[in-house]
Design a protein around this motif. Structure first.
Motif, PDB file in Angstrom:
ATOM      1  N   THR A 102       0.660  -0.967  -0.212  1.00  0.00           N
ATOM      2  CA  THR A 102       0.305   0.015  -0.144  1.00  0.00           C
ATOM      3  C   THR A 102       0.863   1.442   0.046  1.00  0.00           C
ATOM      4  O   THR A 102       1.968   1.598  -0.052  1.00  0.00           O
ATOM      5  CB  THR A 102      -1.328  -0.109   0.755  1.00  0.00           C
ATOM      6  N   CYS A 104       1.249   3.527   1.578  1.00  0.00           N
ATOM      7  CA  CYS A 104       0.695   4.455   3.557  1.00  0.00           C
ATOM      8  C   CYS A 104       1.730   3.241   3.784  1.00  0.00           C
ATOM      9  O   CYS A 104       2.094   4.051   4.823  1.00  0.00           O
ATOM     10  CB  CYS A 104      -0.428   4.162   4.223  1.00  0.00           C
ATOM     11  N   GLY A 105       1.719   1.921   3.354  1.00  0.00           N
ATOM     12  CA  GLY A 105       2.834   0.857   4.134  1.00  0.00           C
ATOM     13  C   GLY A 105       4.332   1.594   3.972  1.00  0.00           C
ATOM     14  O   GLY A 105       5.352   1.480   4.907  1.00  0.00           O
ATOM     15  N   HIS A 108       4.644   4.299   7.555  1.00  0.00           N
ATOM     16  CA  HIS A 108       4.533   3.658   8.145  1.00  0.00           C
ATOM     17  C   HIS A 108       5.158   2.225   9.021  1.00  0.00           C
ATOM     18  O   HIS A 108       5.546   1.621   9.747  1.00  0.00           O
ATOM     19  CB  HIS A 108       3.127   3.528   8.542  1.00  0.00           C
ATOM     20  N   CYS A 143      -2.861   0.813  10.394  1.00  0.00           N
ATOM     21  CA  CYS A 143      -3.526   1.804   9.972  1.00  0.00           C
ATOM     22  C   CYS A 143      -4.988   1.327   8.549  1.00  0.00           C
ATOM     23  O   CYS A 143      -5.536   0.159   8.718  1.00  0.00           O
ATOM     24  CB  CYS A 143      -3.013   2.353   9.507  1.00  0.00           C
ATOM     25  N   CYS A 146      -4.805   0.220   5.789  1.00  0.00           N
ATOM     26  CA  CYS A 146      -4.047  -0.529   5.627  1.00  0.00           C
ATOM     27  C   CYS A 146      -5.238  -2.569   5.430  1.00  0.00           C
ATOM     28  O   CYS A 146      -5.409  -2.934   4.758  1.00  0.00           O
ATOM     29  CB  CYS A 146      -2.372  -1.086   5.997  1.00  0.00           C
TER      30      CYS A 146
HETATM   31 ZN   LIG Z   1      -1.349   2.023   6.218  1.00  0.00          ZN
END
Ligand SMILES: [Zn+2]
Ligand SMILES: [Zn+2]
Length: 411
Positions: A102, A104-105, A108, A143, A146
């Motif tokens: 992802t 965002c992965g 974070h 998150c 995710c």
């Molecule tokens: Zn995420």
């Protein structure tokens, strides 16, 4: 009080609360049970229990950080592996954000090679690119985005299991994993005796591996060293299984595409958009795949390949093929979050909110010193972002930050 003691005391309260119900898996006395000791960090396994009540007493006394049972049924679940006497096993699917790239992965999630300490962001690789080791320590975040991406994969899987494999909703058990993903268990008699190879075939189907979209008779030919396809009339999709999925997927894909998007997917043929109406009516609906000008077999294949990767379900393939697998137990706490593994009705996957409904610690607050945490949602509210601040948080949020290594109890 140390942070570890604080979390332990919350887990202890949970397992000693008379209102805590840990549902018993089917054929309870044929299952192997296992749990990870909270303080000592070792795994107790090869255990067999007479009843769920006995087991709940053990959980209350020992307070483990994580609890598991076998997907398998054994004659003697408490003996060593080769003496257990395998009877059968549930068919289990694990969908975990650890395996889904992802955007965002990349922000974070971090991993560090335990051997050479090389580190990177995003999905943990299978092998260290520097030293080749497969041992990593990872720092991940549960998150919203995710978890949502795993819900989408789970929905695709359930659609295949019901429509293509013919399982009834009542034969599927869907769980939020307690971290950032979902588990789907099929406990039907029909799957019990499947060996690892048969399960691998199911995995291949779900992930679309080895899917052939050309009818027999189409040949690949090399002309001046380049691949060509001859007999273009043979690209065809029928109305069942993956063929139907590709048709529906192509329609969905083309309806939402812009020329720019198409390029990002590696599809440079502008005729796909220019002749969209003809594609939808003549090719997809009418089956006349050779009747759309400027769209050749090679383009159909590229499009089908792209749609296949969008429509397949991104599962952790190792879990499904392992007929001795231990899986986290329904109704128990996840040692990385303090959230529950919890069952949800199949048809409520869309509306189920793990970050509210899987919260176990609903009472109290705790003062913590948060080193670093992104903005996050829990129990219906937004928290953070935090950087080196002392804050009073609901117990569930404090426990999660501590377990994620982002906070300490502030005395
Ligand atoms: Zn995420
Ligand atoms: Zn390394």
């Amino acid at each position: 009080m140390s942070s570890r003691d604080f979390v332990y005391s919350k887990f202890q309260e949970f397992y000693n609360n008379p209102l805590t119900v840990v549902p018993a898996p089917t054929s309870f006395e044929q299952r192997e049970f296992a749990y990870l000791m909270f303080r000592e960090r070792f795994m107790v396994r090869h255990k067999r229990f007479e009843s769920i009540q006995t087991f709940q007493n053990v959980l209350a006394r020992n307070v483990p950080s994580d609890v598991y049972h076998s997907c398998a049924y054994y004659e003697n679940p408490d003996l060593e592996m080769d003496k257990k006497g395998w009877i059968g096993s549930d068919l289990v699917f694990d969908i975990d954000a650890d395996h889904i790239p992802t955007s965002c992965g990349k922000i974070h999630d971090e991993w560090t090679c335990q051997k050479c300490e090389f580190s990177g962001k995003g999905v943990t690789p299978d092998e260290c690119p520097i030293c080749g080791s497969d041992k990593f320590s990872a720092k991940t975040w549960a998150c919203d985005f995710c978890i949502e991406s795993t819900r989408v994969e789970t929905a695709k899987l359930i659609d295949m299991l019901t429509k293509d494999f013919g399982f009834a909703d009542s034969e599927l058990h869907v769980f939020f994993s307690g971290h950032r993903g979902y588990h789907v268990h099929v406990e039907d008699e029909a799957v019990h005796s499947l060996d690892a190879l048969s399960r691998k075939e199911i995995v291949d189907y779900v992930t679309g591996l080895g899917l052939s979209v050309l009818d027999k008779g189409v040949k690949e030919k090399r002309v001046k060293g380049r691949k060509r396809f001859v007999d273009a009339k043979k690209f065809n999709l029928h109305d069942y299984g993956w063929n139907r999925r590709l048709k529906v997927g192509m329609e969905k894909f083309l309806s939402t595409m812009t020329a720019e998007n198409l390029k990002n997917f590696g599809l440079k043929n502008n005729n796909l958009l220019k002749n969209k109406d003809a594609i939808l009516s003549r090719a997809i609906m009418g089956g006349r795949w050779d009747s759309v000008s400027g769209v050749s077999v090679a383009t159909w294949l590229k499009l089908a390949e792209q749609v296949k990767s969008l429509e397949s379900a991104n599962i952790d393939t190792v879990v499904t093929t392992d007929i001795h697998r231990l899986i986290r137990m329904n109704g128990t706490l996840h040692g990385k979050t303090g959230l529950l593994k919890i069952e949800l009705p199949v048809r409520q996957l869309d509306t189920f909110d793990p970050l509210t409904q899987a919260v176990a610690f609903k009472k109290g607050t705790a003062k913590v010193l948060v080193s670093d945490a992104p903005e996050f949602r829990l129990s219906g509210a937004m928290w953070g972002p935090y950087k080196n601040v002392k804050v009073v948080l609901p117990t569930a949020a404090a426990v999660m930050l501590i377990l994620k290594g982002r906070a300490e109890v502030a005395n």
